[in-house]
Design an enzyme around this catalytic site. Structure first.
Site, mmCIF file in Angstrom:
data_model
loop_
_atom_site.group_PDB
_atom_site.id
_atom_site.type_symbol
_atom_site.label_atom_id
_atom_site.label_comp_id
_atom_site.label_asym_id
_atom_site.label_seq_id
_atom_site.Cartn_x
_atom_site.Cartn_y
_atom_site.Cartn_z
ATOM 1 N NE ARG A 145 -4.378 -0.221 9.963
ATOM 2 C CZ ARG A 145 -3.300 0.350 9.418
ATOM 3 N NH1 ARG A 145 -3.363 1.557 8.923
ATOM 4 N NH2 ARG A 145 -2.184 -0.315 9.361
ATOM 5 N NE ARG A 175 1.754 -3.766 11.675
ATOM 6 C CZ ARG A 175 2.938 -3.943 11.083
ATOM 7 N NH1 ARG A 175 3.883 -4.639 11.686
ATOM 8 N NH2 ARG A 175 3.151 -3.441 9.908
ATOM 9 N NE ARG A 217 7.050 -2.663 6.166
ATOM 10 C CZ ARG A 217 5.740 -2.456 6.284
ATOM 11 N NH1 ARG A 217 5.025 -2.134 5.232
ATOM 12 N NH2 ARG A 217 5.147 -2.603 7.448
ATOM 13 C CE LYS A 230 -2.421 -0.264 3.782
ATOM 14 N NZ LYS A 230 -2.018 -1.491 4.413
ATOM 15 N NE ARG A 281 6.199 0.051 9.800
ATOM 16 C CZ ARG A 281 4.983 0.149 9.269
ATOM 17 N NH1 ARG A 281 4.828 0.624 8.062
ATOM 18 N NH2 ARG A 281 3.924 -0.239 9.949
HETATM 19 P P1 AMP Z 1 0.729 1.484 8.858
HETATM 20 O O1 AMP Z 1 2.003 2.169 8.491
HETATM 21 O O2 AMP Z 1 -0.436 1.928 8.035
HETATM 22 O O3 AMP Z 1 0.865 -0.018 8.942
HETATM 23 O O4 AMP Z 1 0.381 1.965 10.370
HETATM 24 C C1 AMP Z 1 1.268 1.718 11.429
HETATM 25 C C2 AMP Z 1 0.513 1.702 12.741
HETATM 26 O O5 AMP Z 1 -0.123 2.982 12.955
HETATM 27 C C3 AMP Z 1 -0.619 0.690 12.827
HETATM 28 O O6 AMP Z 1 -0.172 -0.609 13.167
HETATM 29 C C4 AMP Z 1 -1.479 1.317 13.919
HETATM 30 O O7 AMP Z 1 -0.912 1.136 15.209
HETATM 31 C C5 AMP Z 1 -1.382 2.806 13.580
HETATM 32 N N1 AMP Z 1 -2.441 3.185 12.617
HETATM 33 C C6 AMP Z 1 -2.282 3.644 11.344
HETATM 34 N N2 AMP Z 1 -3.463 3.890 10.764
HETATM 35 C C7 AMP Z 1 -4.413 3.563 11.670
HETATM 36 C C8 AMP Z 1 -5.830 3.576 11.666
HETATM 37 N N3 AMP Z 1 -6.535 3.959 10.596
HETATM 38 N N4 AMP Z 1 -6.477 3.155 12.792
HETATM 39 C C9 AMP Z 1 -5.805 2.776 13.882
HETATM 40 N N5 AMP Z 1 -4.465 2.718 13.967
HETATM 41 C C10 AMP Z 1 -3.766 3.121 12.865
#
Ligand code: AMP
Length: 218
Positions: free
Chosen positions: A86, A167, A124, A10, A156
């Site tokens: 989400r 996740r 990654r 994504k 990360r």
């Molecule tokens: P990502 O980079 O999109 O995988 O986001 C990293 C982390 O940020 C996720 O594992 C959540 O802890 C938090 N996060 C990002 N977007 C959301 C969302 N829409 N709702 C809740 N937590 C989020």
């Protein structure tokens, strides 16, 4: 808006789509990581959820997105939304935010099997400054320095085995139901996310353009 499991690509694809369509790329994950780096109290709170692989509470994320979408660039030009919504509650809030502008235009489900995302997540690497993604197989020229901005390239903190498992579980539980939700609203297009990133980008742009040409009434 782009939906997809963690590791589906994504982030990489949304950066490319935003460049292609000349609209801002709005990633809630990037916004939270920026808050963590800034050392703010808000960032420290978000970090606890992120490091455990948990979702940040809905009201916090919704407030953040509402504020971001009200800024001029997003209001005037539109946007590519990455990592939001989400949960069903977030999707409902987004519907309400976008109702005056005709609602969500299109949702892409970037489909990648779990075995593939597990491999991708383990390899990654990401730039801490600009969020550009790399991998062990495709590192930047200097393995620790971003080709784009010169920032440090690291693994990360939430790409640990237990956080990844958590996740993916949350994705199936909370986010996957949104696919049916947008399908029922006839907003969904599914794109195969397996393969070379350039080929996936071409597939995405074709699918999006085809759907947007079709117009809202089919
Ligand atoms: P990502 O980079 O999109 O995988 O986001 C990293 C982390 O940020 C996720 O594992 C959540 O802890 C938090 N996060 C990002 N977007 C959301 C969302 N829409 N709702 C809740 N937590 C989020």
């Amino acid at each position: 808006m782009v939906l997809g499991k963690q590791g589906a690509g994504k982030g990489t694809q949304c950066v490319r789509l935003a460049r292609h369509y000349a609209v801002p790329h709005i990633s809630t994950g990037d916004m939270f990581r920026a808050a963590v780096r800034s050392g703010s109290e808000f960032g420290a709170k978000a970090r606890k959820f992120m490091d455990a692989g948990d979702l940040v509470p809905d009201d916090v994320v919704i407030g953040l997105v509402r504020e971001r979408l009200s800024q001029d660039d997003a209001r005037l030009r539109g946007f590519v939304l990455d990592g939001f919504p989400r949960t069903v509650q977030q999707a409902e809030a987004l519907d309400e935010m976008l109702a005056p502008h005709g609602g969500v235009e299109l949702v892409v489900d970037l489909e990648v099997p779990t075995e593939v995302v597990l491999k991708r997540l383990a390899s990654r690497r990401v730039c801490v400054e600009c969020g550009t993604n790399y991998s062990v197989e495709r590192p930047p020229e200097d393995p620790e320095t971003c080709d784009i901005c010169g920032g440090k390239v690291v693994q990360r903190e939430d790409d640990t085995e237990s956080a990844i498992r958590r996740r993916l579980e949350l994705y199936e539980e909370q986010t996957a139901p949104l696919i049916a939700w947008y399908l029922a609203k006839d907003k969904l297009v599914t794109v195969d996310g397996v393969g070379e990133p350039d080929r996936v980008t071409t597939r995405l742009i074709r699918a999006i353009d085809r759907r947007l040409r079709r117009g809202p009434d089919g």
